[in-house]
Design a protein around this motif. Structure first.
Motif, PDB file in Angstrom:
ATOM      1  N   GLY A   1      39.142  38.147  42.897  1.00 65.23           N
ATOM      2  CA  GLY A   1      39.251  38.604  41.509  1.00 65.23           C
ATOM      3  C   GLY A   1      39.089  37.442  40.551  1.00 65.23           C
ATOM      4  O   GLY A   1      40.032  36.696  40.292  1.00 65.23           O
ATOM      5  N   LEU A   2      37.882  37.254  40.035  1.00 70.32           N
ATOM      6  CA  LEU A   2      37.592  36.096  39.198  1.00 70.32           C
ATOM      7  C   LEU A   2      37.655  36.410  37.710  1.00 70.32           C
ATOM      8  O   LEU A   2      37.492  35.520  36.886  1.00 70.32           O
ATOM      9  CB  LEU A   2      36.198  35.551  39.543  1.00 70.32           C
ATOM     10  N   ALA A   3      37.849  37.642  37.351  1.00 67.13           N
ATOM     11  CA  ALA A   3      37.939  38.006  35.937  1.00 67.13           C
ATOM     12  C   ALA A   3      39.103  38.972  35.764  1.00 67.13           C
ATOM     13  O   ALA A   3      39.572  39.595  36.705  1.00 67.13           O
ATOM     14  CB  ALA A   3      36.632  38.664  35.457  1.00 67.13           C
TER      15      ALA A   3
ATOM     16  N   VAL B   1      41.660  44.623  32.509  1.00 67.79           N
ATOM     17  CA  VAL B   1      42.605  45.131  31.520  1.00 67.79           C
ATOM     18  C   VAL B   1      42.200  46.537  31.092  1.00 67.79           C
ATOM     19  O   VAL B   1      41.058  46.957  31.249  1.00 67.79           O
ATOM     20  CB  VAL B   1      42.658  44.198  30.280  1.00 67.79           C
ATOM     21  N   GLY B   2      43.176  47.253  30.552  1.00 72.58           N
ATOM     22  CA  GLY B   2      42.907  48.573  30.001  1.00 72.58           C
ATOM     23  C   GLY B   2      42.877  49.691  31.017  1.00 72.58           C
ATOM     24  O   GLY B   2      42.565  50.834  30.665  1.00 72.58           O
ATOM     25  N   ARG B   3      43.195  49.402  32.282  1.00 69.47           N
ATOM     26  CA  ARG B   3      43.125  50.443  33.314  1.00 69.47           C
ATOM     27  C   ARG B   3      44.465  50.581  34.027  1.00 69.47           C
ATOM     28  O   ARG B   3      44.515  51.039  35.174  1.00 69.47           O
ATOM     29  CB  ARG B   3      42.022  50.111  34.346  1.00 69.47           C
ATOM     30  N   ASP B   4      45.552  50.185  33.380  1.00 72.87           N
ATOM     31  CA  ASP B   4      46.858  50.227  34.039  1.00 72.87           C
ATOM     32  C   ASP B   4      47.235  51.627  34.483  1.00 72.87           C
ATOM     33  O   ASP B   4      47.775  51.840  35.581  1.00 72.87           O
ATOM     34  CB  ASP B   4      47.948  49.675  33.106  1.00 72.87           C
ATOM     35  N   ASP B   5      46.953  52.624  33.631  1.00 78.29           N
ATOM     36  CA  ASP B   5      47.282  54.001  33.992  1.00 78.29           C
ATOM     37  C   ASP B   5      46.487  54.450  35.216  1.00 78.29           C
ATOM     38  O   ASP B   5      47.018  55.121  36.117  1.00 78.29           O
ATOM     39  CB  ASP B   5      47.004  54.939  32.822  1.00 78.29           C
TER      40      ASP B   5
ATOM     41  N   ARG C   1      35.009  48.767  40.973  1.00 82.42           N
ATOM     42  CA  ARG C   1      35.975  47.760  40.517  1.00 82.42           C
ATOM     43  C   ARG C   1      37.399  48.315  40.561  1.00 82.42           C
ATOM     44  O   ARG C   1      38.336  47.627  40.976  1.00 82.42           O
ATOM     45  CB  ARG C   1      35.617  47.337  39.081  1.00 82.42           C
ATOM     46  N   LEU C   2      37.577  49.564  40.160  1.00 80.12           N
ATOM     47  CA  LEU C   2      38.899  50.177  40.201  1.00 80.12           C
ATOM     48  C   LEU C   2      39.383  50.296  41.642  1.00 80.12           C
ATOM     49  O   LEU C   2      40.555  50.056  41.941  1.00 80.12           O
ATOM     50  CB  LEU C   2      38.857  51.556  39.537  1.00 80.12           C
TER      51      LEU C   2
ATOM     52  N   GLY D   1      27.811  56.950  36.950  1.00 81.93           N
ATOM     53  CA  GLY D   1      27.404  55.595  37.283  1.00 81.93           C
ATOM     54  C   GLY D   1      27.784  54.613  36.191  1.00 81.93           C
ATOM     55  O   GLY D   1      27.624  54.899  35.008  1.00 81.93           O
ATOM     56  N   GLY D   2      28.282  53.459  36.594  1.00 81.71           N
ATOM     57  CA  GLY D   2      28.663  52.435  35.625  1.00 81.71           C
ATOM     58  C   GLY D   2      30.052  52.605  35.054  1.00 81.71           C
ATOM     59  O   GLY D   2      30.455  51.834  34.162  1.00 81.71           O
TER      60      GLY D   2
END
Length: 384
Positions: free
Chosen positions: A275-277, A280-284, A311-312, A305-306
């Motif tokens: 995990g290099l970056a 955020v914004g996906r806590d839920d 990533r999640l 797509g996209g």
């Protein structure tokens, strides 16, 4: 009987005496059979491997005559006939190629749990090599694929052995060996990373940064590519002094420093990307996925797509490492074009595709999911 092909061909009987196998074609025949010990090798393949593009008239009879010569040369007449071809009737471990692949696979599996044992097993595997693979036939185009495959397996086993040595605190001892290896293989990033860790462990972080700069230049010049995320992350860690080899007699490094010589041997194995970056914004979403994984054996993420499904999935899988001692594994299914490709993709994710048996149903080579705490799988597929 022992057959050695990791170098010049050498055949030894039970008493240790050598068996003379003279002639290029006779040696090629034995090598072809020994690459598949205990299995029937088709006559057509044997003919192609022995005579290449210039088979004789009556090639089947010529092959039969060559087999008769081989039976006379080998102790115990171990070449068995079959309607489809011929079989070398020896135990697989009588062939050094099979022994090497078995030991290399065992060493890799032991790496995460017991690096000291892994180092011993991998050394035993590497000691079987007496020269280039299949030296007697290495110049033949027909044998190019097995020669390349075995040479790559040798390098992978060597990298695994070096990783095991680093994990048990031998980093300082590896600098000379790794400097030579990186000079010979400047594009192998795993070796470059090991050299950087070894140099830091030896108290030479500036040289570790120089090694990274040289690798970055070589990659750009030869491949037009940048260093991998893993190597770049290691470079950043060296710059931040987060990779530290403790001085002799010192305790384990305090704070957030990473011991370059002996990373935690108890860490479960995984192929999840670093995990290099930030994420955020996906806590839920992360919480919901974690809840579903805890309740069900299969959790599927859907979306256009996209949208960030892969990533999640990876971010959700990383916290599971502590729960699954057999590891958390990412299997990329998006590039696959057929259902039959799934099993090889799983073997590839586990780094088992090039180890073990050379043939057979890939499903039979998958690790059985029957351990007390089975591994966790993270599948990624194309959008629909």
């Amino acid at each position: 009987m022992r057959i050695s092909m990791l170098g010049p061909l050498d055949v030894r009987g039970e008493n240790g005496n050598g068996a003379g196998v003279g002639g290029t074609r006779l040696r090629a025949l034995l090598i072809l059979l020994a690459l598949e010990p205990g299995r029937v090798v088709a006559s057509e393949l044997l003919i192609d491997g022995i005579w290449a593009q210039d088979p004789p008239a009556g090639a089947a009879n010529a092959l039969q005559a060559l087999v008769s010569r081989l039976r006379r040369a080998l102790p115990g007449a171990v070449v068995a006939s079959h309607p489809a071809g011929y079989r070398l009737a020896v135990e697989p471990d009588a062939v050094d190629v099979v022994r090497f692949e078995r030991l290399a696979s065992e060493g890799r599996r032991a790496l995460a749990r017991d690096p000291a044992a892994a180092a011993r097993v991998l050394r035993e595997a590497l000691e079987l090599w007496r020269g280039p693979a299949l030296l007697d036939v290495a110049g033949s185009d027909f044998f190019r694929a097995p020669v390349t495959r075995l040479s790559e397996l040798r390098m992978a086993a060597l990298e695994d052995r070096i990783e095991a040595d680093l994990r048990v605190g031998r980093g300082r001892e590896l600098t000379a060996e790794l400097t030579s290896l990186v000079a010979e293989h400047p594009l192998r990033e795993r070796l470059v990373g090991a050299l950087m860790r070894s140099l830091v462990a030896a108290g030479r972080p500036a040289e570790a940064l120089t090694a990274y700069a040289a690798a970055r230049e070589a990659l750009a010049e030869e491949l037009g590519a940048d260093p991998s995320p893993e190597l770049s992350a290691l470079h950043t860690a060296v710059l931040r002094e987060e990779v530290a080899g403790p001085p002799p007699g010192a305790a384990q490094p305090a704070g957030g420093a990473v011991d370059a010589e002996a990373p935690s041997a108890a860490a479960p194995p995984t192929n999840l990307r670093a995990g290099l970056a930030s994420f955020v914004g996906r806590d839920d979403d992360l919480s919901q996925v974690a809840s579903l994984i805890g309740a069900f054996r299969l959790t599927t993420l859907t979306g256009p797509g996209g949208a960030g499904k892969t990533r999640l999935a990876v971010q959700s899988a990383r916290p599971l490492l502590d729960r699954f001692p057999d590891g958390v594994w990412l299997v990329e299914l998006a590039p696959l074009g057929a259902e039959a490709d799934v099993a090889p993709a799983v073997l590839n994710a586990l780094a088992l595709r090039e180890h073990g048996a050379a043939a057979g149903d890939p499903l039979d080579r998958l690790p059985p999911p029957c351990a007390p705490v089975p591994p966790c799988w993270c599948w990624t597929t194309a959008s629909t």
